[in-house]
Design a protein around this motif. Structure first.
Motif, short mmCIF file in Angstrom:
data_model
loop_
_atom_site.label_atom_id
_atom_site.label_comp_id
_atom_site.label_asym_id
_atom_site.label_seq_id
_atom_site.Cartn_x
_atom_site.Cartn_y
_atom_site.Cartn_z
N GLU A 1 -3.61 7.98 4.70
CA GLU A 1 -4.48 7.74 3.54
C GLU A 1 -4.31 6.34 2.99
N ALA A 2 -3.05 5.95 2.81
CA ALA A 2 -2.75 4.66 2.18
C ALA A 2 -3.18 3.48 3.04
N ARG B 1 -8.71 0.05 -9.04
CA ARG B 1 -8.58 0.34 -7.61
C ARG B 1 -7.84 1.66 -7.43
N PRO B 2 -8.40 2.77 -7.90
CA PRO B 2 -7.68 4.05 -7.86
C PRO B 2 -7.37 4.52 -6.44
N GLU B 3 -8.09 4.01 -5.43
CA GLU B 3 -7.87 4.41 -4.05
C GLU B 3 -6.72 3.64 -3.39
N LEU B 4 -6.21 2.62 -4.06
CA LEU B 4 -5.12 1.80 -3.51
C LEU B 4 -3.78 2.47 -3.75
N ARG C 1 0.82 -1.22 0.00
CA ARG C 1 0.00 0.00 0.00
C ARG C 1 0.86 1.27 0.00
N LEU C 2 1.99 1.25 0.68
CA LEU C 2 2.84 2.44 0.75
C LEU C 2 3.68 2.65 -0.51
N THR C 3 4.03 1.58 -1.21
CA THR C 3 4.91 1.72 -2.37
C THR C 3 4.17 1.81 -3.70
N ALA C 4 2.93 1.34 -3.75
CA ALA C 4 2.14 1.48 -4.99
C ALA C 4 1.71 2.94 -5.13
N ARG C 5 1.73 3.44 -6.34
CA ARG C 5 1.29 4.83 -6.58
C ARG C 5 -0.22 4.91 -6.57
N ARG C 6 -0.75 5.76 -5.71
CA ARG C 6 -2.19 5.96 -5.62
C ARG C 6 -2.70 6.45 -6.97
N GLY C 7 -3.77 5.81 -7.46
CA GLY C 7 -4.33 6.16 -8.75
C GLY C 7 -3.72 5.38 -9.90
#
Length: 127
Positions: A73-74, A45-48, A34-40
């Protein structure tokens, strides 16, 4: 269920399957993702993910608060996980993010070097 990864490869369990993570290890694996994936970055899953990669755009004086916001957030959808502290250490043009978490009474710590989340700051004094 999360599978154990070492250097980007799944770890075999010796019986033709893969090694599964459990408990705090499983929570840490999801947290790292969750911390390393870019949000959007994932269309379905744009919120991930997180916006940590955007830290370099912020003013140096605001980066600590932004890091805490982006981490919260993440991880907001991770059940039973509480963010205890977020520390952003800047060393020259790079950084280290340390996140202390609480999961079912267990203290979990995540340390992410800047290279993992894109935290190159450019000309920032060491903290």
């Amino acid at each position: 269920m999360e599978w154990k990864l070492v250097n980007g490869d799944y770890v075999p369990d010796g019986m033709g399957g893969l090694t599964a993570l459990t408990g705090g290890e499983e929570v840490l694996a999801r947290t790292l993702y969750r911390l390393t994936a870019r949000r959007g970055g994932l269309p379905f899953r744009p919120e991930l993910g997180s916006r940590l990669y955007q830290l370099r755009r912020g003013k140096p004086s605001a980066r600590q608060a932004l890091a805490a916001q982006y981490v919260a957030e993440a991880l907001q959808e991770e059940p039973g996980l509480t963010v205890r502290s977020v520390e952003l250490t800047q060393i020259g043009e790079t950084g280290l993010l340390t996140v202390v978490l609480d999961w079912q009474g267990e203290k979990l710590t995540v340390r992410l070097p800047a290279a993992v989340w894109g935290g190159q700051f450019g000309g920032v004094e060491a903290k």
